[in-house]
Design a protein around this motif. Structure first.
Motif, PDB file in Angstrom:
ATOM      1  N   LEU A 117       4.403   0.345   2.005  1.00  0.00           N
ATOM      2  CA  LEU A 117       3.648   0.798   0.836  1.00  0.00           C
ATOM      3  C   LEU A 117       2.205   0.312   0.905  1.00  0.00           C
ATOM      4  N   TYR A 118       2.004  -0.977   1.161  1.00  0.00           N
ATOM      5  CA  TYR A 118       0.640  -1.519   1.218  1.00  0.00           C
ATOM      6  C   TYR A 118      -0.154  -0.902   2.367  1.00  0.00           C
ATOM      7  N   GLN A 119       0.504  -0.655   3.477  1.00  0.00           N
ATOM      8  CA  GLN A 119      -0.205  -0.035   4.607  1.00  0.00           C
ATOM      9  C   GLN A 119      -0.640   1.386   4.242  1.00  0.00           C
ATOM     10  N   TYR A 120       0.233   2.135   3.591  1.00  0.00           N
ATOM     11  CA  TYR A 120      -0.072   3.507   3.184  1.00  0.00           C
ATOM     12  C   TYR A 120      -1.233   3.530   2.179  1.00  0.00           C
ATOM     13  N   ILE A 121      -1.192   2.613   1.222  1.00  0.00           N
ATOM     14  CA  ILE A 121      -2.277   2.521   0.244  1.00  0.00           C
ATOM     15  C   ILE A 121      -3.575   2.130   0.936  1.00  0.00           C
ATOM     16  N   SER A 122      -3.523   1.130   1.798  1.00  0.00           N
ATOM     17  CA  SER A 122      -4.709   0.672   2.511  1.00  0.00           C
ATOM     18  C   SER A 122      -5.315   1.793   3.357  1.00  0.00           C
ATOM     19  N   ASP A 123      -4.456   2.491   4.101  1.00  0.00           N
ATOM     20  CA  ASP A 123      -4.939   3.618   4.915  1.00  0.00           C
ATOM     21  C   ASP A 123      -5.614   4.662   4.034  1.00  0.00           C
ATOM     22  N   GLY A 124      -5.012   4.951   2.882  1.00  0.00           N
ATOM     23  CA  GLY A 124      -5.566   5.944   1.979  1.00  0.00           C
ATOM     24  C   GLY A 124      -6.909   5.522   1.412  1.00  0.00           C
ATOM     25  N   GLN A 136       3.432  -5.543  -9.781  1.00  0.00           N
ATOM     26  CA  GLN A 136       3.342  -6.385  -8.590  1.00  0.00           C
ATOM     27  C   GLN A 136       2.317  -5.810  -7.606  1.00  0.00           C
ATOM     28  N   VAL A 137       2.321  -4.497  -7.419  1.00  0.00           N
ATOM     29  CA  VAL A 137       1.389  -3.834  -6.511  1.00  0.00           C
ATOM     30  C   VAL A 137      -0.041  -4.014  -7.017  1.00  0.00           C
ATOM     31  N   GLN A 138      -0.260  -3.831  -8.307  1.00  0.00           N
ATOM     32  CA  GLN A 138      -1.604  -3.990  -8.865  1.00  0.00           C
ATOM     33  C   GLN A 138      -2.149  -5.393  -8.610  1.00  0.00           C
ATOM     34  N   LYS A 139      -1.320  -6.409  -8.795  1.00  0.00           N
ATOM     35  CA  LYS A 139      -1.752  -7.787  -8.559  1.00  0.00           C
ATOM     36  C   LYS A 139      -2.110  -8.013  -7.092  1.00  0.00           C
ATOM     37  N   GLU A 140      -1.283  -7.497  -6.202  1.00  0.00           N
ATOM     38  CA  GLU A 140      -1.547  -7.678  -4.764  1.00  0.00           C
ATOM     39  C   GLU A 140      -2.783  -6.909  -4.332  1.00  0.00           C
ATOM     40  N   LEU A 141      -2.937  -5.686  -4.804  1.00  0.00           N
ATOM     41  CA  LEU A 141      -4.103  -4.884  -4.414  1.00  0.00           C
ATOM     42  C   LEU A 141      -5.398  -5.490  -4.939  1.00  0.00           C
ATOM     43  N   ALA A 142      -5.349  -6.143  -6.101  1.00  0.00           N
ATOM     44  CA  ALA A 142      -6.541  -6.781  -6.666  1.00  0.00           C
ATOM     45  C   ALA A 142      -7.069  -7.886  -5.739  1.00  0.00           C
ATOM     46  N   LYS A 143      -6.174  -8.465  -4.938  1.00  0.00           N
ATOM     47  CA  LYS A 143      -6.583  -9.489  -3.973  1.00  0.00           C
ATOM     48  C   LYS A 143      -7.217  -8.878  -2.728  1.00  0.00           C
ATOM     49  N   ARG A 144      -6.907  -7.625  -2.453  1.00  0.00           N
ATOM     50  CA  ARG A 144      -7.306  -6.998  -1.192  1.00  0.00           C
ATOM     51  C   ARG A 144      -8.487  -6.034  -1.294  1.00  0.00           C
ATOM     52  N   PHE A 145      -8.720  -5.481  -2.504  1.00  0.00           N
ATOM     53  CA  PHE A 145      -9.700  -4.401  -2.633  1.00  0.00           C
ATOM     54  C   PHE A 145     -10.644  -4.615  -3.801  1.00  0.00           C
TER      55      PHE A 145
END
Length: 186
Positions: free
Chosen positions: A31-38, A56-65
């Motif tokens: 999931l994270y790879q697909y979101i990151s690629d997108g 959970q996804v929102q919290k993790e993505l906030a750290k990455r993007f």
């Protein structure tokens, strides 16, 4: 390095992919790879997911993007998505999806989607799931967007596995994409 999913998406935007996952670790990795690629491709991403995982996804993505990049990710509650009519009704789900993607299409945004189909939402007769997946396959081709349909393999009866392989032209397994040998387009 690009993922095999991104390579397929670069070659063929209308990729309808079955992901029969086992375990949360592999689910989140893909999931994270697909979101990151997108995000890196400039796509908007429509994530059909339950509230717990979305949080959970929102919290993790906030750290990455960045916040600007996070604006490319759009969340749809999977319970509302699959049960918008009060039952698992393929036509109602298709209408709901069409309504959700209309703003992307009207604005000319390139988008991709990830739809988590949890077991509770597939306790309906399998012919309804098959009907829905064929409708989705047609939408993917008409609207020219990639879609990953994620189903938990552990809870999937063999009849459902067979039907899903028939309705998806591509299968994601062990971080690689393969063509379904049993795909039957409608």
């Amino acid at each position: 390095m690009k993922s095999t999913i991104q390579q397929l998406v670069n070659e063929k935007r209308n990729a309808h992919i079955l992901y029969a996952y086992t375990g949360n670790e592999t689910y989140f990795r893909e999931l994270y790879q697909y979101i990151s690629d997108g995000i890196h491709a400039g796509d908007h991403l429509l994530l059909v997911e339950n509230e717990r995982i979305s949080s959970q996804v929102q919290k993790e993505l906030a750290k990455r993007f960045s916040s600007q990049q996070l604006n490319q990710v759009h969340y749809v509650n999977s319970l509302h998505f699959y049960w918008s009519s009060g039952s698992y009704n393929p036509q109602a789900i298709q209408a709901y999806f069409t309504e959700v993607v209309a703003p992307f299409i009207e604005k000319g945004h390139v988008f991709r989607s990830w739809a988590h189909v949890e077991w509770e939402s597939v306790k309906e007769p399998l012919h309804l799931i098959e009907e829905f997946e064929y409708m989705v396959d047609q939408a993917v081709n008409e609207m020219n967007f990639p879609l990953i349909c994620a189903y938990g393999l552990d809870q999937m009866p063999e009849r459902l596995q067979t039907m899903l392989l028939k309705t998806h032209p591509y299968v994601l397994e062990d971080a690689s994409i393969a063509a379904s040998t049993t795909y039957e387009p409608q």
